[in-house]
Write an enzyme that holds these catalytic residues in place. Sequence first.
Site, PDB file in Angstrom:
ATOM      1  N   SER A 106       0.429  -1.562  -0.433  1.00  0.00           N
ATOM      2  CA  SER A 106      -0.006   0.420   0.074  1.00  0.00           C
ATOM      3  C   SER A 106       0.790   0.841  -0.463  1.00  0.00           C
ATOM      4  O   SER A 106       2.115   1.314   0.441  1.00  0.00           O
ATOM      5  CB  SER A 106      -0.483  -0.580   1.454  1.00  0.00           C
ATOM      6  OG  SER A 106      -1.685   1.115   1.444  1.00  0.00           O
ATOM      7  N   TYR A 130      -1.929   5.778  -4.563  1.00  0.00           N
ATOM      8  CA  TYR A 130      -3.047   7.278  -4.842  1.00  0.00           C
ATOM      9  C   TYR A 130      -2.352   8.148  -5.511  1.00  0.00           C
ATOM     10  O   TYR A 130      -1.011   9.243  -5.269  1.00  0.00           O
ATOM     11  CB  TYR A 130      -3.465   7.436  -3.582  1.00  0.00           C
ATOM     12  CG  TYR A 130      -4.650   6.436  -3.145  1.00  0.00           C
ATOM     13  CD1 TYR A 130      -6.101   6.118  -3.439  1.00  0.00           C
ATOM     14  CD2 TYR A 130      -3.917   5.910  -2.029  1.00  0.00           C
ATOM     15  CE1 TYR A 130      -6.075   5.203  -3.126  1.00  0.00           C
ATOM     16  CE2 TYR A 130      -5.441   4.849  -0.913  1.00  0.00           C
ATOM     17  CZ  TYR A 130      -6.280   4.331  -1.965  1.00  0.00           C
ATOM     18  OH  TYR A 130      -6.696   3.681  -1.159  1.00  0.00           O
ATOM     19  N   THR A 156      -4.462   2.951  -7.784  1.00  0.00           N
ATOM     20  CA  THR A 156      -6.187   2.943  -6.870  1.00  0.00           C
ATOM     21  C   THR A 156      -7.223   4.320  -7.651  1.00  0.00           C
ATOM     22  O   THR A 156      -6.554   5.291  -7.522  1.00  0.00           O
ATOM     23  CB  THR A 156      -6.012   2.193  -5.364  1.00  0.00           C
ATOM     24  OG1 THR A 156      -5.519   1.626  -5.713  1.00  0.00           O
ATOM     25  CG2 THR A 156      -7.393   3.403  -5.405  1.00  0.00           C
ATOM     26  N   LYS A 233      -6.764  -0.601  -9.740  1.00  0.00           N
ATOM     27  CA  LYS A 233      -7.737  -1.018  -9.358  1.00  0.00           C
ATOM     28  C   LYS A 233      -8.652   0.064  -9.036  1.00  0.00           C
ATOM     29  O   LYS A 233      -8.913   0.898  -8.415  1.00  0.00           O
ATOM     30  CB  LYS A 233      -6.505  -1.454  -7.674  1.00  0.00           C
ATOM     31  CG  LYS A 233      -6.895  -1.921  -6.226  1.00  0.00           C
ATOM     32  CD  LYS A 233      -6.678  -2.110  -5.781  1.00  0.00           C
ATOM     33  CE  LYS A 233      -7.546  -2.901  -4.078  1.00  0.00           C
ATOM     34  NZ  LYS A 233      -7.801  -1.814  -3.420  1.00  0.00           N
ATOM     35  N   HIS A 257     -13.213  -2.162  -3.266  1.00  0.00           N
ATOM     36  CA  HIS A 257     -12.265  -1.844  -2.354  1.00  0.00           C
ATOM     37  C   HIS A 257     -13.188  -2.031  -1.074  1.00  0.00           C
ATOM     38  O   HIS A 257     -12.704  -1.962   0.201  1.00  0.00           O
ATOM     39  CB  HIS A 257     -12.601   0.347  -2.015  1.00  0.00           C
ATOM     40  CG  HIS A 257     -11.151   0.793  -1.660  1.00  0.00           C
ATOM     41  ND1 HIS A 257     -10.625   1.066  -2.889  1.00  0.00           N
ATOM     42  CD2 HIS A 257     -10.534   0.616  -0.556  1.00  0.00           C
ATOM     43  CE1 HIS A 257      -9.719   2.060  -1.164  1.00  0.00           C
ATOM     44  NE2 HIS A 257      -9.681   1.538  -0.293  1.00  0.00           N
TER      45      HIS A 257
HETATM   46  C1  LIG Z   1      -7.334  -1.682   6.413  1.00  0.00           C
HETATM   47  C2  LIG Z   1      -8.042  -1.709   4.932  1.00  0.00           C
HETATM   48  C3  LIG Z   1      -6.938  -0.992   4.772  1.00  0.00           C
HETATM   49  C4  LIG Z   1      -6.775  -0.276   2.948  1.00  0.00           C
HETATM   50  N1  LIG Z   1      -6.293   0.471   3.035  1.00  0.00           N
HETATM   51  C5  LIG Z   1      -5.901  -0.346   0.597  1.00  0.00           C
HETATM   52  C6  LIG Z   1      -5.354   0.583   0.358  1.00  0.00           C
HETATM   53  O1  LIG Z   1      -3.976   1.143   0.970  1.00  0.00           O
HETATM   54  N2  LIG Z   1      -5.367   1.380  -1.123  1.00  0.00           N
HETATM   55  C7  LIG Z   1      -5.891   0.197  -1.635  1.00  0.00           C
HETATM   56  O2  LIG Z   1      -6.063   0.464  -2.834  1.00  0.00           O
HETATM   57  N3  LIG Z   1      -7.069  -0.542  -1.042  1.00  0.00           N
HETATM   58  C8  LIG Z   1      -7.096  -0.539  -0.108  1.00  0.00           C
HETATM   59  N4  LIG Z   1      -8.031  -1.052   0.424  1.00  0.00           N
HETATM   60  C9  LIG Z   1      -8.662  -2.271  -0.284  1.00  0.00           C
HETATM   61  C10 LIG Z   1      -8.145  -3.494  -0.679  1.00  0.00           C
HETATM   62  O3  LIG Z   1      -6.937  -3.432  -0.702  1.00  0.00           O
HETATM   63  C11 LIG Z   1      -9.464  -4.249  -1.242  1.00  0.00           C
HETATM   64  O4  LIG Z   1      -9.606  -4.117  -2.340  1.00  0.00           O
HETATM   65  C12 LIG Z   1     -10.100  -5.005  -0.283  1.00  0.00           C
HETATM   66  O5  LIG Z   1      -9.539  -5.509   1.845  1.00  0.00           O
HETATM   67  C13 LIG Z   1     -10.598  -6.326  -0.515  1.00  0.00           C
HETATM   68  O6  LIG Z   1     -11.467  -7.095   0.616  1.00  0.00           O
HETATM   69  P1  LIG Z   1     -11.241  -8.187   1.704  1.00  0.00           P
HETATM   70  O7  LIG Z   1     -10.808  -7.340   2.708  1.00  0.00           O
HETATM   71  O8  LIG Z   1     -13.151  -8.589   1.409  1.00  0.00           O
HETATM   72  O9  LIG Z   1     -10.613  -9.041   0.744  1.00  0.00           O
HETATM   73  C14 LIG Z   1      -7.765  -1.696   2.249  1.00  0.00           C
HETATM   74  C15 LIG Z   1      -8.499  -2.334   2.831  1.00  0.00           C
HETATM   75  C16 LIG Z   1      -8.599  -2.214   4.051  1.00  0.00           C
HETATM   76  C17 LIG Z   1      -9.480  -3.537   4.900  1.00  0.00           C
HETATM   77  C1  LIG Z   2      -5.843   6.796   3.759  1.00  0.00           C
HETATM   78  C2  LIG Z   2      -6.570   5.446   3.239  1.00  0.00           C
HETATM   79  C3  LIG Z   2      -8.069   5.675   2.207  1.00  0.00           C
HETATM   80  C4  LIG Z   2      -6.168   3.968   2.722  1.00  0.00           C
HETATM   81  C5  LIG Z   2      -7.214   2.966   2.129  1.00  0.00           C
HETATM   82  O1  LIG Z   2      -7.397   3.241   0.799  1.00  0.00           O
HETATM   83  C6  LIG Z   2      -8.213   2.733   3.138  1.00  0.00           C
HETATM   84  O2  LIG Z   2      -8.236   2.803   4.371  1.00  0.00           O
HETATM   85  O3  LIG Z   2      -9.822   1.273   2.615  1.00  0.00           O
END
Ligand SMILES: Cc1cc2nc3c(=O)[nH]c(=O)nc-3n(C[C@H](O)[C@H](O)[C@H](O)COP(=O)(O)O)c2cc1C
Ligand SMILES: CC(C)CC(=O)C(=O)O
Length: 362
Positions: A106, A130, A156, A233, A257
């Site tokens: 990330s 991002y 993303t 993404k 997401h």
């Molecule tokens: C705690 C958390 C932080 C995330 N941070 C990011 C991120 O920094 N960048 C991003 O593209 N997606 C982020 N996502 C989305 C994940 O990449 C992904 O799309 C999603 O978690 C998939 O679903 P799942 O948690 O049910 O497997 C985040 C998801 C979670 C749960």
């Molecule tokens: C800092 C946030 C935008 C990171 C993220 O993608 C998330 O928390 O789902």
Amino acid sequence: MPVLTVADYEDLARAKVPASYWGYVSGGSGTERSMVANRAAFDRFALRPRVLVDVSTIDTSVELLGARLAGPVLVAPTAYHRMMHPEGELATARGAAEAGALYVTSYFSTQPLPDVAAAAGAGARWMQLYWLKDRELFGSVVDGAVAAGFTALVLTVDTPVVGRRLRDLRNELVLGPELRAANVGPALGNAMRRGEAGRSAVADAANRAFDASITWDDLAWLRERGGLPVVLKGILTGEDAALAVAHGAAAVIVSNHGGRQLDHAVGGMDALPEVVEAVAGRVPVLVDGGFRTGTEVLMALAAGASAVLVGRPVLWGLAVDGAAGVRGVLDMLHTELAQAMALTGRPTIARIDGTALRTFPR
Ligand SMILES: Cc1cc2nc3c(=O)[nH]c(=O)nc-3n(C[C@H](O)[C@H](O)[C@H](O)COP(=O)(O)O)c2cc1C
Ligand SMILES: CC(C)CC(=O)C(=O)O
């Protein structure tokens, strides 16, 4: 109690993580319908097994944009791994590499990219981005990822603004000093420490920094600057998937997401078929959102995905047992997938096609 499922990791992790961080990891936006949609989709599909096929040897390995992987389960990019474990992304990188899995790091990694790269060793890694208003800073993060040997850039595109995550607003989410984002410059990294009533410091800092004005025409700049394949993404429609290919995307990730952005969005598994159709084999289509078993991974492959990403399960493994927990979760999903391949009569990934899946009308 033996740990037999990914859900077992979730139960163990819940007990270890501070409540406001747990809310951040578990939550979605608004009514959280998008999160529910991810899981509900699996009820609309069933598997069509074939029998009397030689399944004495099962091969789950795949190749993705030149990377040879033990299986089609990737680590989705998730922010702030030190919420889960003191080693944070270093443990994730080690665990993923040991499992032969690709780690999408990330933008909000709490560990510096060169250290993440060193921890991953020979393990495959892509860098998630991002787009920032500060183009110079954004460009320098891209340069840092290239220098650290990341082999693709994952932009993303579903987060021009951060979703309204009510759990974080209610918890007045503030990050401890150990949770500085290590790669995005002091302004964005340090701003994470401020909190106010009814606000999330994470969302506020991101909303100040993210560039909500970028369009398809900006992608050429990123491809030029990084010189690496660019993966998009957060694609949920056939229309955008076709545009992604037309604008040079090397792959697309179908994703809402984890239900954290648009409320009432279509689930990943539900959006997958129209994206697969629009892309028509020109680039790999990946999917995420709610995948918790190897059998569910097989369903996505049958629907045309090249691989699946998992977000929260990896964080649960990380919280439970650091690198070993990450490896445990990924190995478990690959083992379950191998079992489902044997029981559906598909001994290789290439043999998993649309005939393995029956789709029920909504
Ligand atoms: C705690 C958390 C932080 C995330 N941070 C990011 C991120 O920094 N960048 C991003 O593209 N997606 C982020 N996502 C989305 C994940 O990449 C992904 O799309 C999603 O978690 C998939 O679903 P799942 O948690 O049910 O497997 C985040 C998801 C979670 C749960
Ligand atoms: C800092 C946030 C935008 C990171 C993220 O993608 C998330 O928390 O789902």
